[in-house]
Every structure is written in structure tokens, then in C-alpha cells.
Design a protein around this motif. Structure first.
Motif, short mmCIF file in Angstrom:
data_model
loop_
_atom_site.label_atom_id
_atom_site.label_comp_id
_atom_site.label_asym_id
_atom_site.label_seq_id
_atom_site.Cartn_x
_atom_site.Cartn_y
_atom_site.Cartn_z
N MET A 175 -22.49 46.06 21.43
CA MET A 175 -23.76 46.06 20.72
C MET A 175 -24.10 47.43 20.15
SD MET A 175 -26.31 43.58 22.88
CE MET A 175 -27.65 43.88 21.77
N LEU A 176 -23.71 48.47 20.87
CA LEU A 176 -24.00 49.82 20.39
C LEU A 176 -23.26 50.10 19.09
CD1 LEU A 176 -25.30 52.58 20.76
CD2 LEU A 176 -23.35 53.24 22.20
N SER A 177 -21.97 49.75 19.04
CA SER A 177 -21.20 50.00 17.82
C SER A 177 -21.73 49.18 16.66
CB SER A 177 -19.72 49.69 18.07
OG SER A 177 -19.54 48.34 18.47
N ALA A 178 -22.14 47.93 16.94
CA ALA A 178 -22.70 47.08 15.89
C ALA A 178 -24.01 47.65 15.36
CB ALA A 178 -22.92 45.67 16.42
N THR A 179 -24.82 48.17 16.26
CA THR A 179 -26.10 48.74 15.84
C THR A 179 -25.89 50.02 15.04
OG1 THR A 179 -27.10 47.84 17.85
CG2 THR A 179 -28.37 49.47 16.65
N LEU A 180 -24.90 50.83 15.45
CA LEU A 180 -24.56 52.02 14.67
C LEU A 180 -24.13 51.63 13.26
CD1 LEU A 180 -22.54 54.09 17.30
CD2 LEU A 180 -24.63 54.84 16.17
N PHE A 181 -23.30 50.61 13.19
CA PHE A 181 -22.85 50.10 11.90
C PHE A 181 -24.03 49.62 11.07
CE2 PHE A 181 -21.24 46.79 9.09
CZ PHE A 181 -20.04 47.31 8.63
N SER A 182 -24.93 48.87 11.72
CA SER A 182 -26.11 48.32 11.04
C SER A 182 -27.00 49.43 10.51
CB SER A 182 -26.89 47.42 12.00
OG SER A 182 -28.12 47.03 11.45
N ARG A 183 -27.26 50.45 11.33
CA ARG A 183 -28.13 51.54 10.92
C ARG A 183 -27.51 52.35 9.79
NH1 ARG A 183 -33.11 50.18 12.20
NH2 ARG A 183 -33.11 49.22 14.24
N PHE A 184 -26.19 52.50 9.84
CA PHE A 184 -25.51 53.24 8.78
C PHE A 184 -25.69 52.53 7.44
CE2 PHE A 184 -21.60 53.76 6.22
CZ PHE A 184 -21.75 55.10 5.89
N PHE A 185 -25.53 51.21 7.44
CA PHE A 185 -25.67 50.47 6.19
C PHE A 185 -27.13 50.38 5.74
CE2 PHE A 185 -21.30 49.34 6.73
CZ PHE A 185 -20.84 49.10 5.43
N SER A 186 -28.06 50.36 6.69
CA SER A 186 -29.47 50.41 6.32
C SER A 186 -29.80 51.76 5.66
CB SER A 186 -30.36 50.21 7.55
OG SER A 186 -30.17 48.93 8.09
N PHE A 187 -29.20 52.81 6.22
CA PHE A 187 -29.36 54.14 5.62
C PHE A 187 -28.77 54.17 4.21
CE2 PHE A 187 -27.45 58.28 4.68
CZ PHE A 187 -28.54 59.12 4.80
N LEU A 188 -27.61 53.55 4.04
CA LEU A 188 -26.99 53.49 2.72
C LEU A 188 -27.87 52.75 1.72
CD1 LEU A 188 -23.15 52.75 3.07
CD2 LEU A 188 -24.26 54.82 2.24
N ALA A 189 -28.48 51.65 2.19
CA ALA A 189 -29.37 50.86 1.31
C ALA A 189 -30.52 51.73 0.83
CB ALA A 189 -29.88 49.63 2.05
N ALA A 190 -31.12 52.48 1.76
CA ALA A 190 -32.24 53.36 1.39
C ALA A 190 -31.76 54.47 0.45
CB ALA A 190 -32.86 53.96 2.65
N TRP A 191 -30.57 54.99 0.69
CA TRP A 191 -30.03 56.06 -0.15
C TRP A 191 -29.77 55.56 -1.57
CZ3 TRP A 191 -25.34 57.01 -2.70
CH2 TRP A 191 -25.14 58.33 -3.11
N PHE A 192 -29.18 54.37 -1.69
CA PHE A 192 -28.93 53.80 -3.02
C PHE A 192 -30.24 53.53 -3.76
CE2 PHE A 192 -24.59 52.63 -1.49
CZ PHE A 192 -23.89 53.20 -2.54
N ALA A 193 -31.25 53.06 -3.03
CA ALA A 193 -32.55 52.83 -3.66
C ALA A 193 -33.12 54.13 -4.22
CB ALA A 193 -33.52 52.21 -2.66
N LEU A 194 -32.97 55.20 -3.45
CA LEU A 194 -33.47 56.51 -3.89
C LEU A 194 -32.75 56.99 -5.15
CD1 LEU A 194 -35.28 58.98 -3.18
CD2 LEU A 194 -33.35 59.89 -1.87
N LYS A 195 -31.45 56.70 -5.25
CA LYS A 195 -30.67 57.15 -6.40
C LYS A 195 -30.87 56.28 -7.63
CE LYS A 195 -28.95 60.54 -4.09
NZ LYS A 195 -29.40 61.90 -4.39
N LEU A 196 -31.16 54.99 -7.42
CA LEU A 196 -31.23 54.05 -8.54
C LEU A 196 -32.63 53.86 -9.11
CD1 LEU A 196 -28.81 51.31 -7.14
CD2 LEU A 196 -28.34 52.88 -9.03
N ILE A 197 -33.65 54.27 -8.32
CA ILE A 197 -35.03 54.00 -8.74
C ILE A 197 -35.80 55.32 -8.81
CG2 ILE A 197 -37.14 52.72 -8.18
CD1 ILE A 197 -35.36 50.91 -6.40
N PRO A 198 -36.57 55.56 -9.87
CA PRO A 198 -37.39 56.78 -9.95
C PRO A 198 -38.35 56.88 -8.76
CG PRO A 198 -37.32 55.65 -12.07
CD PRO A 198 -36.68 54.74 -11.08
#
Length: 404
Positions: free
Chosen positions: A1-24
Motif C-alpha cells: 500500500m505504501l508503494s501504491a500511495t507513493l505512486f499515486s501521490r507522484f502522479f497527482s503531483f504530476l497532474a498539478a504540475w501539468f495544470a500549472l504549465k498548461l493554464i495561465p
């Protein structure tokens, strides 16, 4: 569960990062402002029945009873969630918001309530079945859908696409896994624990989560209101992204262990050994995190945007605050729930919420987003220590009653 949650948080972080780069920043700030309003309401979806499901389900002996309880929560919770969306729609049409387009995004994002509730009860049922592997798989799939949706929709539709992606991720995930939890939806057996006490527990647990969530959300709302600057909303949201994302660590421990220690809650030796081991582990993790943030905070936040280096102090303050949740609140808040005292968490969060509003009204105009960070850091420690003191006193009384 820990590794899955790490994976999940990393991709959630990526989603937020892409939003920051794609949207003013300005347009993104409006969506984030609306989203934080919904995040404040989200724990009340289903009137907190998913909280009752995990706590009372852990005390049931047979799978048939647990499945019957799931069906009860499923039907009642969906009805309550639909009424909640209707209420938001009506209220939003009446309220005048400070930023244009906020009304549209609040209404759109309110549709996240039903799929989020479905996901919560699916994950609760998997935990009751001790099926941690599938629970972890749900987390991974949701985060993958989120990051893919954010990239695709934000690229073509900008801020509107981002809002759509936030709704789509839990919706698709809940549809994918609803038929994977081995529930016979034709089962009609009733159980006698679905009484007023059952609803009361869920209600206060949800209010506690609302108040706790608002401790994070209120900063965004007050920054937007007091500074009247959507770019500062975006700045604070992203500066706090890494510290608040780290809160997955105590949550994953609680997600894994809550059912187990609820089943053994009257075993004093087991509970106290668990507390000692947990606090030692998270004290070490906290020291490491704060040290890393102190020496490399500048480099860490440039992963988001080089312009955020002006807010290194704010970042460090929030990391220090998060350790209060690591060591105290994450553990003792859940232990209070496990002994059926979810309303205590609500009282603690409400006290903190009042302090939050008062403090931010003074500090945000004076110090900007650093003032919001100082308030949040203090309150994370305050609520953690208070929940520790309250639990130890109540648990001692509970054990004495059990002996009688």
C-alpha cells in the motif's frame, strides 16, 4: 500500500504540475478557488456514512453482515449526496462571488461529490475485506486517470478542461471498481446497527473532516478574499502542494491499520506499543523532512516554478507544520475515531478553525501567504497535541469501564 500511495501521490503531483504549465496562473487560480470550496464540502458527501461503514464494519463478524452494511450505506449515501449537489446548485445561483466564472466552476465541480463518495465506500469495503492489494490498485488507477485527463483536457480546453478532469477521474475509477468488491446487490438482509448512533458517528466524523479540510482550504479562500489576487491563490496552492502532499504518509498507515487496531482497541498493550512504534518512526521521518527542506528548499520548489524561490520561507514553515500531523494528529485523530469518539475530532477541528480565521485576518494582510503558512503550521501542531491529550484521557476511562 505504501508503494501504491507513493505512486499515486507522484502522479497527482504530476497532474498539478501539468495544470500549472498548461493554464495561465490567473485562470487556474479561479478554478482552484472554486475547487477548494468543493473540497470543503466533500467530506459531507453521503453524510459521512462511509466513515460509519469502516468503523462499524470492523466490529462485524461475518462477510454477509459487512456486505449488508455496505448496501445500506450505498443506497442512503447516494441519496444524501444527490441532495447535497442540488443544495450547492441552488445556493451557488444565489451567492455573488468575488471572481468571475467562480459560479460556473463551483457547479461543475460539485458533480465530483457522488463519484468521490462511491470511491470512499469501495475503498472502505476493500479495507474491511483486508484486500490491501486491490485498495492500492484503486489508488493507482485513479491517479493515472487524473494525470492523463489533466494533460489531455487542459491542453485543449485550458481551465475548463482541468475542472472536467477533476470530476472525470473519480467517476471513471468508481465505475471500474464497483463490480470488483464482490457485493451481491440483490441482498436484502438488514442489520440492527444502522440506528441513530450509527448515523451520528458518520455525521460527526464528516463534520470533523469538513472542519479539518477547511483548515487547509480556508487559507486559499482568505488569500483570495483578503488579497483579491488570483495569482497569489495559485502561488500558495503550489507552494503548499509538496508539504500537504506528504500527508499521505500517516494516511497510508491509517488506511492499512485502522481496521486492525479497531478490532483490538481493548488490548491495552497492543495499542500502546502501536503508539510508541508509530511516534518513533514519524519523529525520525519528520526530522529528515525538515532538514531536507531547510538545506534544499530552494531547489525543491524550483521543480514547480523558478519564480517560487521567493517563497522558500513559506515552504519551510509549512513543512515544519506538517510534522505536527505526522507525529500526533494523524495517529490520535484516528484512534479517537476507533473508540467511537469522532465528535471529539470535530470539536478540536472547530476550535482550530476559529483560531485559523482570526489569525489569518491579521497575518495575511500583514505578511501575505507567509502569514497563512504560519497560522497553518501552528494549528497542525496544536490540533495534534490536543487530540493526543484527549485520546489518552478517554482511553483510560474506556478501559476502566471495560474492566467493570
Amino acid at each position: 500500500m505504501l508503494s501504491a500511495t507513493l505512486f499515486s501521490r507522484f502522479f497527482s503531483f504530476l497532474a498539478a504540475w501539468f495544470a500549472l504549465k498548461l493554464i495561465p496562473n490567473k485562470e487556474l487560480g479561479i478554478v482552484l478557488f472554486a475547487y477548494n470550496i468543493i473540497l470543503f464540502i466533500l467530506p459531507v458527501s453521503g453524510l459521512g456514512l462511509h466513515q460509519s461503514l469502516i468503523r462499524y464494519g470492523a466490529l462485524l463478524k461475518t462477510n454477509k453482515e459487512k456486505n449488508s452494511l455496505f448496501l445500506y450505506v450505498f443506497k442512503k449515501g447516494l441519496g444524501v449526496s444527490f441532495l447535497l449537489i442540488t443544495t450547492i446548485f441552488i445556493t451557488t445561483c444565489i451567492i455573488h462571488f468575488q471572481f468571475l466564472e467562480t459560479k460556473k466552476y463551483v457547479i461543475l465541480l460539485s458533480f465530483i461529490i457522488i463519484p468521490s463518495f462511491l470511491l470512499e465506500i469501495i475503498k472502505a469495503q476493500l479495507r474491511l475485506q483486508h484486500n490491501n492489494k486491490r485498495f492500492a490498485f484503486v489508488e493507482i488507477i485513479q491517479s493515472l486517470i487524473l494525470v492523463i485527463s489533466v494533460i489531455c483536457f487542459s491542453y485543449f480546453l485550458k481551465e475548463l478542461g482541468y475542472a472536467i478532469a477533476l470530476v472525470l477521474a473519480p467517476m471513471l475509477t468508481s465505475f471500474l471498481f464497483l463490480n470488483k468488491i464482490n457485493i451481491n446487490f440483490k441482498l436484502k438482509e438488514t442489520i440492527n446497527i444502522t440506528n441513530f448512533k450509527f448515523w451520528k458517528y458518520g455525521f460527526f466524523a464528516s463534520l470533523s473532516n469538513v472542519a479539518s479540510q477547511l483548515l487547509f482550504v480556508i487559507d486559499i479562500l482568505l488569500i483570495g478574499y483578503l488579497l483579491a489576487n488570483t495569482e497569489m491563490v495559485t502561488n500558495y496552492r503550489y507552494i503548499s502542494l509538496i508539504p500537504f502532499s506528504m500527508l499521505f504518509l500517516p494516511r497510508v498507515f491509517m488506511a492499512t491499520d485502522f481496521v486492525a487496531f479497531t478490532e483490538k482497541i481493548f488490548d491495552k498493550k497492543y495499542i500502546y506499543n502501536y503508539i510508541k512504534s508509530y511516534m518513533l518512526l514519524f519523529t525520525v521521518i519528520s526530522i529528515f523532512m525538515v532538514g531536507l527542506s531547510y538545506f534544499f528548499g530552494n531547489k525543491i520548489i524550483t521543480l514547480l516554478d523558478v519564480n517560487f524561490t521567493n517563497y522558500t520561507d513559506t515552504f519551510l514553515i509549512l513543512m515544519v507544520g506538517v510534522t505536527g500531523v505526522f507525529i500526533f494528529r494523524g495517529l490520535f485523530g484516528n484512534l479517537l475515531s476507533s473508540i467511537g469518539k469522532a465528535h471529539i475530532n470535530y470539536y478540536i477541528a472547530t476550535i482550530a478553525l476559529l483560531l485559523n480565521v482570526v489569525s489569518n485576518y491579521f497575518l495575511i494582510p500583514e505578511l501575505g501567504i507567509k502569514g497563512a503558512a504560519i497560522t497553518s503550521a501552528f494549528l497542525m501542531w496544536f490540533t495534534g497535541i490536543l487530540s493526543c491529550i484527549w485520546f489518552l484521557n478517554l482511553y483510560k476511562t474506556l478501559l476502566q469501564k471495560q474492566l467493570k
